[in-house]
Design a protein around this motif. Structure first.
Motif, PDB file in Angstrom:
ATOM      1  N   MET A  14       0.724  -1.025  -0.039  1.00 47.52           N
ATOM      2  CA  MET A  14      -0.197  -0.078   0.104  1.00 47.52           C
ATOM      3  C   MET A  14       0.894   1.380  -0.065  1.00 47.52           C
ATOM      4  O   MET A  14       0.453   2.242  -0.612  1.00 47.52           O
ATOM      5  CB  MET A  14      -0.913  -0.069   1.273  1.00 47.52           C
ATOM      6  N   ALA A  15       2.032   1.217   0.771  1.00 46.06           N
ATOM      7  CA  ALA A  15       2.797   2.503   0.985  1.00 46.06           C
ATOM      8  C   ALA A  15       3.531   2.739  -0.575  1.00 46.06           C
ATOM      9  O   ALA A  15       3.536   3.685  -0.733  1.00 46.06           O
ATOM     10  CB  ALA A  15       3.822   2.073   2.098  1.00 46.06           C
ATOM     11  N   LEU A  16       3.952   1.719  -1.289  1.00 45.73           N
ATOM     12  CA  LEU A  16       4.465   1.982  -2.472  1.00 45.73           C
ATOM     13  C   LEU A  16       3.573   2.206  -3.453  1.00 45.73           C
ATOM     14  O   LEU A  16       3.801   3.240  -4.315  1.00 45.73           O
ATOM     15  CB  LEU A  16       5.332   0.380  -3.096  1.00 45.73           C
ATOM     16  N   GLN A  17       2.121   1.871  -3.343  1.00 44.42           N
ATOM     17  CA  GLN A  17       1.305   2.386  -4.404  1.00 44.42           C
ATOM     18  C   GLN A  17       0.952   3.719  -3.969  1.00 44.42           C
ATOM     19  O   GLN A  17       0.994   4.561  -5.182  1.00 44.42           O
ATOM     20  CB  GLN A  17      -0.065   1.445  -4.220  1.00 44.42           C
ATOM     21  N   GLN A  18       1.021   4.101  -2.753  1.00 42.00           N
ATOM     22  CA  GLN A  18       0.829   5.586  -2.345  1.00 42.00           C
ATOM     23  C   GLN A  18       1.854   6.682  -2.829  1.00 42.00           C
ATOM     24  O   GLN A  18       1.642   7.460  -3.093  1.00 42.00           O
ATOM     25  CB  GLN A  18       0.395   5.767  -0.928  1.00 42.00           C
ATOM     26  N   ALA A  19       3.067   5.981  -2.895  1.00 44.47           N
ATOM     27  CA  ALA A  19       4.235   6.662  -3.017  1.00 44.47           C
ATOM     28  C   ALA A  19       4.496   6.764  -4.498  1.00 44.47           C
ATOM     29  O   ALA A  19       5.094   7.752  -4.983  1.00 44.47           O
ATOM     30  CB  ALA A  19       5.485   5.999  -2.650  1.00 44.47           C
ATOM     31  N   GLY A  20       3.602   6.240  -5.272  1.00 47.01           N
ATOM     32  CA  GLY A  20       3.587   6.363  -6.855  1.00 47.01           C
ATOM     33  C   GLY A  20       4.258   5.311  -7.838  1.00 47.01           C
ATOM     34  O   GLY A  20       4.175   5.494  -8.971  1.00 47.01           O
ATOM     35  N   CYS A  21       4.457   4.072  -7.196  1.00 44.62           N
ATOM     36  CA  CYS A  21       4.933   2.920  -7.988  1.00 44.62           C
ATOM     37  C   CYS A  21       3.852   2.463  -8.927  1.00 44.62           C
ATOM     38  O   CYS A  21       2.536   2.557  -9.015  1.00 44.62           O
ATOM     39  CB  CYS A  21       5.180   1.653  -7.110  1.00 44.62           C
ATOM     40  N   PHE A  22       4.417   2.228 -10.167  1.00 38.24           N
ATOM     41  CA  PHE A  22       3.330   1.944 -11.298  1.00 38.24           C
ATOM     42  C   PHE A  22       2.992   0.412 -11.223  1.00 38.24           C
ATOM     43  O   PHE A  22       2.120  -0.099 -11.962  1.00 38.24           O
ATOM     44  CB  PHE A  22       3.935   2.043 -12.794  1.00 38.24           C
ATOM     45  N   GLY A  23       3.792  -0.350 -10.495  1.00 40.83           N
ATOM     46  CA  GLY A  23       3.424  -2.057 -10.248  1.00 40.83           C
ATOM     47  C   GLY A  23       4.561  -2.319  -9.459  1.00 40.83           C
ATOM     48  O   GLY A  23       5.469  -1.527  -8.849  1.00 40.83           O
TER      49      GLY A  23
END
Length: 271
Positions: free
Chosen positions: A176-185
């Motif tokens: 969730m943290a990586l998604q929130q930080a803006g990772c595309f995958g």
């Protein structure tokens, strides 16, 4: 008159759309120009210039020794051969951990010097500052959770991760943290299939599995393992589609015997 049909490049947007419509993403590693041409021609969606080059190309025991310069060299070679696939490059160990400014500089060097389309970083909450900083510079970032080979000495083993609830919970919040930080995958490596399914369903960005079951949005393997160039490495998650080790060895042995028997070159093979 033949018209060259323009090849449409896969982008982060393409991958996002693939997840939305339930189309699986096919990803393999690539480390050199010749292989990149073949894999791109085959129709791979993503080519990962993995720090696994440290193992399969350079013969190191772990991914730790490979340098940023060496990763850039491999990335340049792959980018020259890929006209359709999205090319992601691993930031190697020591080029981003604990220092978001260094992480940004490393990512910028990869993008400027290789022409790749994105970078991949291992880790969760602890690297989100680096992820955000790289994305702010306009560079797409892919995450990597579960078994993170750059942390092998911390784990002490290459066994399945996140089987215990505490580690599984951390993986959920890291994703969730990586998604929130803006990772595309996010790559999910060697985790229980049910956990991978749960994470995949809770994220709006695509997950790419390696030893993480069938429910991820895509799959990745090390190409050298998949085509049987490596001998003796047969983890449960690996499906080997060719046995190039024996094929190449056999060809080399035939060549040796032809040379020794004065059968090669023949009259037709000389000037």
């Amino acid at each position: 008159m033949s018209v060259n049909k323009e090849v449409k490049r896969v982008t982060t947007h393409t991958l996002q759309e693939m997840k939305l419509r339930g189309e699986k993403i096919a990803m393999l590693t690539a480390y050199d120009y010749s292989m990149a041409i073949i894999l791109d021609d085959a129709g791979l969606d993503v080519l990962l210039v993995g720090d696994s080059a440290s193992n399969v190309m350079a013969g190191h025991e772990t991914t730790l020794p490979i340098t940023l310069d060496q990763m850039i060299y491999h990335a340049q070679s792959v980018v020259r051969g890929a006209s359709r696939a999205f090319v992601v490059v691993d930031l190697p160990f020591g080029s981003y951990q604990g220092n978001s400014k260094e992480a940004l500089n490393s990512a910028i060097r990869i993008m400027k010097e290789s022409g790749a389309h994105g970078v991949k970083l291992e880790g969760g909450v602890e690297i989100t500052e680096s992820v955000s900083r790289i994305i702010t510079a306009g560079i797409p970032v892919m995450g990597h959770l579960g078994l993170t080979p750059q942390s092998i000495y911390k784990f002490g083993t290459y066994t399945v991760r996140a089987k215990e609830e505490a580690e599984a919970e951390k993986l959920r919040s890291d994703a969730m943290a990586l998604q929130q930080a803006g990772c595309f995958g996010i790559v999910l490596e060697k985790i229980p299939a049910l956990l991978a399914r749960e994470v995949t369903e809770n994220l709006h960005i695509p997950t790419i599995g390696i030893g993480a079951g069938t429910h991820c949005d895509g799959q990745v393997l090390v190409v050298n393992d998949m085509i049987g160039l490596t001998k003796g490495f047969k983890p449960r998650f690996l499906r080997q589609y060719l046995d190039l080790y024996e094929g190449i060895k056999g060809a080399a042995q035939s060549y040796i015997s032809d040379v020794k028997a004065r059968d090669f070159p023949s009259e037709k093979e000389q000037y």
